[in-house]
Design a protein around this motif. Structure first.
Motif, PDB file in Angstrom:
ATOM      1  N   ALA A  65       0.941  -1.254  -0.025  1.00  0.00           N
ATOM      2  CA  ALA A  65       0.041  -0.203  -0.368  1.00  0.00           C
ATOM      3  C   ALA A  65       1.087   1.427   0.104  1.00  0.00           C
ATOM      4  O   ALA A  65      -0.056   2.530  -0.916  1.00  0.00           O
ATOM      5  CB  ALA A  65      -0.949   0.043   1.185  1.00  0.00           C
ATOM      6  N   ALA A  66       1.892   1.112   0.956  1.00  0.00           N
ATOM      7  CA  ALA A  66       3.024   2.477   0.708  1.00  0.00           C
ATOM      8  C   ALA A  66       3.501   2.627  -0.703  1.00  0.00           C
ATOM      9  O   ALA A  66       3.788   3.388  -1.191  1.00  0.00           O
ATOM     10  CB  ALA A  66       3.474   2.366   1.607  1.00  0.00           C
ATOM     11  N   ILE A  67       3.446   1.824  -1.432  1.00  0.00           N
ATOM     12  CA  ILE A  67       4.407   1.546  -2.483  1.00  0.00           C
ATOM     13  C   ILE A  67       2.960   2.818  -3.523  1.00  0.00           C
ATOM     14  O   ILE A  67       3.202   3.518  -4.301  1.00  0.00           O
ATOM     15  CB  ILE A  67       5.039  -0.072  -3.618  1.00  0.00           C
ATOM     16  CG1 ILE A  67       6.716  -0.238  -2.665  1.00  0.00           C
ATOM     17  CG2 ILE A  67       5.208   0.960  -4.861  1.00  0.00           C
ATOM     18  CD1 ILE A  67       6.225  -1.432  -3.107  1.00  0.00           C
ATOM     19  N   LEU A  68       1.832   1.977  -3.176  1.00  0.00           N
ATOM     20  CA  LEU A  68       0.649   2.587  -4.279  1.00  0.00           C
ATOM     21  C   LEU A  68       0.344   4.241  -3.539  1.00  0.00           C
ATOM     22  O   LEU A  68       0.121   4.920  -4.550  1.00  0.00           O
ATOM     23  CB  LEU A  68      -0.505   1.827  -4.122  1.00  0.00           C
ATOM     24  CG  LEU A  68      -0.389   0.067  -5.336  1.00  0.00           C
ATOM     25  CD1 LEU A  68      -1.480  -0.461  -5.122  1.00  0.00           C
ATOM     26  CD2 LEU A  68       0.067   0.599  -6.806  1.00  0.00           C
ATOM     27  N   LEU A  69       0.648   4.556  -2.295  1.00  0.00           N
ATOM     28  CA  LEU A  69       0.450   5.857  -2.293  1.00  0.00           C
ATOM     29  C   LEU A  69       1.580   6.609  -2.653  1.00  0.00           C
ATOM     30  O   LEU A  69       0.982   7.742  -3.081  1.00  0.00           O
ATOM     31  CB  LEU A  69       0.824   5.608  -0.981  1.00  0.00           C
ATOM     32  CG  LEU A  69      -0.778   5.119   0.187  1.00  0.00           C
ATOM     33  CD1 LEU A  69      -0.147   5.286   1.890  1.00  0.00           C
ATOM     34  CD2 LEU A  69      -1.854   6.073   0.177  1.00  0.00           C
ATOM     35  N   MET A  70       2.691   6.701  -2.845  1.00  0.00           N
ATOM     36  CA  MET A  70       3.527   6.520  -3.167  1.00  0.00           C
ATOM     37  C   MET A  70       3.580   7.252  -4.873  1.00  0.00           C
ATOM     38  O   MET A  70       3.630   8.444  -5.167  1.00  0.00           O
ATOM     39  CB  MET A  70       4.834   6.543  -3.395  1.00  0.00           C
ATOM     40  CG  MET A  70       5.332   7.027  -1.870  1.00  0.00           C
ATOM     41  SD  MET A  70       6.314   8.704  -1.547  1.00  0.00           S
ATOM     42  CE  MET A  70       6.821   8.908  -2.082  1.00  0.00           C
ATOM     43  N   THR A  71       2.533   6.211  -5.510  1.00  0.00           N
ATOM     44  CA  THR A  71       2.362   6.604  -6.338  1.00  0.00           C
ATOM     45  C   THR A  71       1.563   7.142  -6.786  1.00  0.00           C
ATOM     46  O   THR A  71       1.273   8.150  -7.867  1.00  0.00           O
ATOM     47  CB  THR A  71       2.266   4.684  -7.264  1.00  0.00           C
ATOM     48  OG1 THR A  71       3.493   4.224  -7.157  1.00  0.00           O
ATOM     49  CG2 THR A  71       1.669   4.855  -8.601  1.00  0.00           C
ATOM     50  N   GLY A  72       0.367   6.822  -6.214  1.00  0.00           N
ATOM     51  CA  GLY A  72      -0.366   7.997  -6.250  1.00  0.00           C
ATOM     52  C   GLY A  72      -0.291   9.593  -5.808  1.00  0.00           C
ATOM     53  O   GLY A  72      -0.709  10.460  -7.073  1.00  0.00           O
ATOM     54  N   TYR A  73       0.796   9.513  -5.323  1.00  0.00           N
ATOM     55  CA  TYR A  73       1.286  11.298  -4.895  1.00  0.00           C
ATOM     56  C   TYR A  73       1.655  11.451  -5.806  1.00  0.00           C
ATOM     57  O   TYR A  73       1.364  12.436  -6.227  1.00  0.00           O
ATOM     58  CB  TYR A  73       1.574  11.332  -3.659  1.00  0.00           C
ATOM     59  CG  TYR A  73       2.740  12.375  -3.602  1.00  0.00           C
ATOM     60  CD1 TYR A  73       2.076  13.570  -2.741  1.00  0.00           C
ATOM     61  CD2 TYR A  73       3.695  12.056  -3.760  1.00  0.00           C
ATOM     62  CE1 TYR A  73       2.629  14.737  -2.759  1.00  0.00           C
ATOM     63  CE2 TYR A  73       4.478  13.872  -4.025  1.00  0.00           C
ATOM     64  CZ  TYR A  73       3.911  15.092  -3.047  1.00  0.00           C
ATOM     65  OH  TYR A  73       4.435  16.350  -3.265  1.00  0.00           O
ATOM     66  N   LYS A  74       2.705  11.149  -6.885  1.00  0.00           N
ATOM     67  CA  LYS A  74       3.017  11.257  -8.093  1.00  0.00           C
ATOM     68  C   LYS A  74       1.724  11.712  -9.156  1.00  0.00           C
ATOM     69  O   LYS A  74       2.479  12.600  -9.485  1.00  0.00           O
ATOM     70  CB  LYS A  74       4.204  10.607  -8.524  1.00  0.00           C
ATOM     71  CG  LYS A  74       4.829  10.436  -7.386  1.00  0.00           C
ATOM     72  CD  LYS A  74       6.584   9.136  -8.043  1.00  0.00           C
ATOM     73  CE  LYS A  74       7.350   9.201  -7.323  1.00  0.00           C
ATOM     74  NZ  LYS A  74       8.559   8.193  -7.219  1.00  0.00           N
ATOM     75  N   LEU A  75       0.612  11.243  -9.420  1.00  0.00           N
ATOM     76  CA  LEU A  75      -0.315  11.440 -10.348  1.00  0.00           C
ATOM     77  C   LEU A  75      -0.824  12.780 -10.155  1.00  0.00           C
ATOM     78  O   LEU A  75      -1.384  12.676 -10.936  1.00  0.00           O
ATOM     79  CB  LEU A  75      -0.926  10.201 -10.293  1.00  0.00           C
ATOM     80  CG  LEU A  75      -0.319   8.968 -11.135  1.00  0.00           C
ATOM     81  CD1 LEU A  75      -0.695   7.694 -10.331  1.00  0.00           C
ATOM     82  CD2 LEU A  75       0.058   9.572 -12.385  1.00  0.00           C
ATOM     83  N   CYS A  76      -1.304  13.153  -8.573  1.00  0.00           N
ATOM     84  CA  CYS A  76      -2.048  13.613  -8.839  1.00  0.00           C
ATOM     85  C   CYS A  76      -1.315  15.433  -7.945  1.00  0.00           C
ATOM     86  O   CYS A  76      -1.544  16.334  -6.360  1.00  0.00           O
ATOM     87  CB  CYS A  76      -3.160  13.557  -7.098  1.00  0.00           C
ATOM     88  SG  CYS A  76      -2.783  12.977  -5.645  1.00  0.00           S
ATOM     89  N   ARG A  77      -0.066  14.909  -7.631  1.00  0.00           N
ATOM     90  CA  ARG A  77       0.319  16.357  -7.461  1.00  0.00           C
ATOM     91  C   ARG A  77       0.163  17.848  -7.041  1.00  0.00           C
ATOM     92  O   ARG A  77      -0.685  18.078  -8.469  1.00  0.00           O
ATOM     93  CB  ARG A  77       2.518  16.335  -7.781  1.00  0.00           C
ATOM     94  CG  ARG A  77       2.195  16.964  -8.461  1.00  0.00           C
ATOM     95  CD  ARG A  77       4.216  15.619  -9.712  1.00  0.00           C
ATOM     96  NE  ARG A  77       3.918  16.422 -10.752  1.00  0.00           N
ATOM     97  CZ  ARG A  77       3.444  15.812 -11.918  1.00  0.00           C
ATOM     98  NH1 ARG A  77       2.956  15.059 -11.488  1.00  0.00           N
ATOM     99  NH2 ARG A  77       3.261  15.697 -13.208  1.00  0.00           N
ATOM    100  N   ILE A  78       0.362  18.581  -6.777  1.00  0.00           N
ATOM    101  CA  ILE A  78       0.129  19.571  -6.295  1.00  0.00           C
ATOM    102  C   ILE A  78       0.350  20.954  -7.891  1.00  0.00           C
ATOM    103  O   ILE A  78      -0.467  20.991  -8.163  1.00  0.00           O
ATOM    104  CB  ILE A  78       0.154  20.699  -4.708  1.00  0.00           C
ATOM    105  CG1 ILE A  78      -0.308  19.852  -3.686  1.00  0.00           C
ATOM    106  CG2 ILE A  78      -0.558  22.113  -5.498  1.00  0.00           C
ATOM    107  CD1 ILE A  78      -1.808  20.020  -3.890  1.00  0.00           C
ATOM    108  N   SER A  79       2.011  20.535  -7.758  1.00  0.00           N
ATOM    109  CA  SER A  79       2.343  20.831  -8.783  1.00  0.00           C
ATOM    110  C   SER A  79       1.495  21.261 -10.746  1.00  0.00           C
ATOM    111  O   SER A  79       1.175  21.869 -11.171  1.00  0.00           O
ATOM    112  CB  SER A  79       3.586  20.804  -9.479  1.00  0.00           C
ATOM    113  OG  SER A  79       3.467  19.947  -9.771  1.00  0.00           O
ATOM    114  N   LEU A  80       0.779  20.015 -10.331  1.00  0.00           N
ATOM    115  CA  LEU A  80       0.241  19.297 -12.034  1.00  0.00           C
ATOM    116  C   LEU A  80      -1.276  21.161 -11.825  1.00  0.00           C
ATOM    117  O   LEU A  80      -1.641  21.215 -13.010  1.00  0.00           O
ATOM    118  CB  LEU A  80      -0.552  18.071 -11.995  1.00  0.00           C
ATOM    119  CG  LEU A  80      -1.825  17.365 -12.344  1.00  0.00           C
ATOM    120  CD1 LEU A  80      -1.333  17.944 -13.688  1.00  0.00           C
ATOM    121  CD2 LEU A  80      -2.205  16.225 -12.878  1.00  0.00           C
TER     122      LEU A  80
END
Length: 534
Positions: free
Chosen positions: A372-387
């Protein structure tokens, strides 16, 4: 697939040269990450679909090895499709037997191949960038919300169920609320340690030769063993569960074959057509999204992908698997892990096969909380604030479809959400000129051919396919001038295509010059368009 002198080649990749290249150093760690992410998802999607657990793993193996080999995409990963779980569940129940469903899956694969041969994949050129970006961000948010319960040790949800309304009569929000009431502190500790390793381990350059996700899994296994017999001990359902095969007879008994005697059943054909259409749309959406986040900005051949997916589903139907698509969760994990070629997807499929045959007991010691931690990091990179900031800077015509797509996907499912986002995007597109020709002129500079493409006054995303086809068909060794001096508006999708083409044109010996093409154009007011329809 092609055979080259001196070695076997996958797509444009010669294996003899590949193993001597630097790509292997990136693809091998990435394949391990994708394998770790894919394994519980394959099992969870099979469970949610009412199919044998083996069918989920088998589909992941076929998606990695068969589709990975035949696909023209370098970074997408195919596997069992979460978006098809309800269709599969209803089909298995409605058709009566799993073998009859396999016949429908076999026929669906044939339909997909025909779609690819008939060039239906070009529909992907008409997905607006804002909607694709919104879909990616929504997947990131869904990953975070869906994986949070696993990260805190509440594992009542179906792993791999990415829709808002789940098959267990709960939804995403109720799953999160339920997680707060039933936390497991051992799982929380494993999740926190895993996240810290994912964040800080890559900063130690000399140690980063060991992939952080692999270290996370080893740490998760070690901590779970240390917690055994204490108040932090994990429950059985908080671990990966892969079928254990003790003999070759048991292994071969897991395979199932289609019931071809049901070929005259009308419902079989309806199910096959439904699976083919939905799976093809999900594949094209995922492919477009993966190309967006590809750091090298390669363009995947969509028609070839449909043929590859069709062959994959034919194989899956013949052996007893589930419908597959190119899947954005595994694909984005692949990109974020640093993959460079399709070998990452192929190796991940091979790892699934090895895990099923050789080390199921070891795999079953992996806590879901560290995955789950690996997928949480993947999710964060997809919806980062900079986007979100970037989409806001592009203007409301891009930001509103982007946000609407996010909300719609999160609260419904992938296809419905993207459909809603497309409708909003089309509204803004119709504010611009729907007929935006460009002018093509050929001159000569000595012996060298010079091609000038003069863009029209207004260029919408509806011109995306035509412009992309024109650019990719330009002859090698020419000088190309793309002139936007007459343009009041050029859609961001078209600008992106132009810049990607300029970036890659040197490989064909083409020199590209851009004249008066800005990074951003303001959308003309609707009133101006009404009085100036051309």
């Amino acid at each position: 697939m092609q055979i080259k002198q001196g070695g076997f080649a996958v797509g444009n990749l010669n294996l003899k040269k590949y193993f001597l290249s630097k790509n292997l150093k990136k693809d091998l760690p990435s394949s391990i990450v994708v394998f770790l992410v894919a394994l519980p998802l394959c099992l969870g999607i099979a469970l949610a679909s009412g199919a044998p657990l083996f069918a989920g793993v088998l589909t992941g193996i076929i998606g990695g090895i068969v589709v990975g080999t035949l696909s023209g995409s370098q970074l997408s990963v195919a596997g069992p499709a979460a978006g098809l779980t309800v269709i599969v569940l209803n089909a298995i129940t409605g058709l009566g037997t799993y073998e009859t469903f396999l016949l429908a899956l076999f026929l669906a694969g044939i339909f997909q191949m025909l779609l690819g041969i008939l060039k239906a994949g070009t529909i992907a050129n008409y997905f607006p960038s804002a909607v694709i970006e919104g879909m990616l961000a929504a997947i990131g948010i869904i990953l975070i919300m869906k994986q949070f319960p696993h990260a805190v040790g509440y594992d009542a949800d179906y792993e791999g169920d990415e829709r808002f309304n789940q098959t267990d009569d709960h939804n995403t929000f109720s799953g999160i609320l339920g997680a707060f009431a039933k936390v497991n502190y051992g799982a929380i500790i494993i999740s926190v340690v895993s996240l810290l390793l994912l964040i800080y381990w890559p900063r130690f350059k000399k140690l980063a030769i060991v992939p952080a996700p692999l270290l996370v899994v080893l740490a998760g296994i070690g901590l779970s063993l240390a917690f055994a017999g204490t108040g932090f001990a994990l429950l059985d359902k908080q671990f990966v569960r892969i079928p254990i095969v003790n003999s070759s007879n048991e292994f071969f008994a897991l395979f199932k074959s289609p019931d071809f005697s049901a070929i005259g059943n009308k419902q079989v054909w309806i199910t096959a057509f439904t699976i083919a259409v939905v799976a093809s749309l999900e594949t094209l959406l995922s492919l477009e999204a993966v190309d967006k986040i590809d750091p090298i900005k390669r363009i995947s051949p969509t028609n070839r992908e449909l043929v590859a997916q069709g062959i994959g589903n034919i194989t899956s139907g013949l052996l007893g698997g589930l419908p597959m698509t190119a899947v954005i969760v595994r694909s984005s994990a692949n990109v974020n892990a640093g993959a460079r070629t399709k070998m990452s997807a192929i190796i991940h499929g091979s790892l699934l096969l090895v895990a099923l045959l050789c080390i199921p007991a070891l795999i079953n010691h992996i806590p879901l909380s560290c995955l789950a931690a690996i997928l949480l990091m993947t999710g964060y990179k997809l919806c980062r604030i900079s986007l979100f900031k970037h989409m806001w800077q592009l203007g409301l015509s891009q930001f509103i479809p982007f946000v609407v797509t996010i909300v719609a996907v999160v609260l419904t499912d992938l296809l419905i959400g993207v459909g809603i986002g497309m409708l909003v995007g089309i509204f803004y597109i119709l504010r611009t000129n729907l007929r935006n020709p460009y002018f093509y002129q050929i001159t000569h500079n000595g012996d060298k051919k010079v091609i000038r493409i003069r863009l029209a006054e207004e260029v919408s995303f509806l011109n995306k396919a035509a412009i992309q086809i024109t650019l990719t068909s330009l002859p090698k060794g020419t000088d190309v001038i793309i002139d936007g001096s007459n343009s009041r508006y050029i859609d961001p999708d078209v600008i992106e295509i132009i810049h990607n083409y300029k970036h890659n044109a040197y490989t064909k010996g083409i020199i590209v010059q851009l004249h008066d093409i800005k990074e951003k154009y303001d959308v003309p007011p609707l009133k101006e368009l009404m009085y100036n329809p051309n």
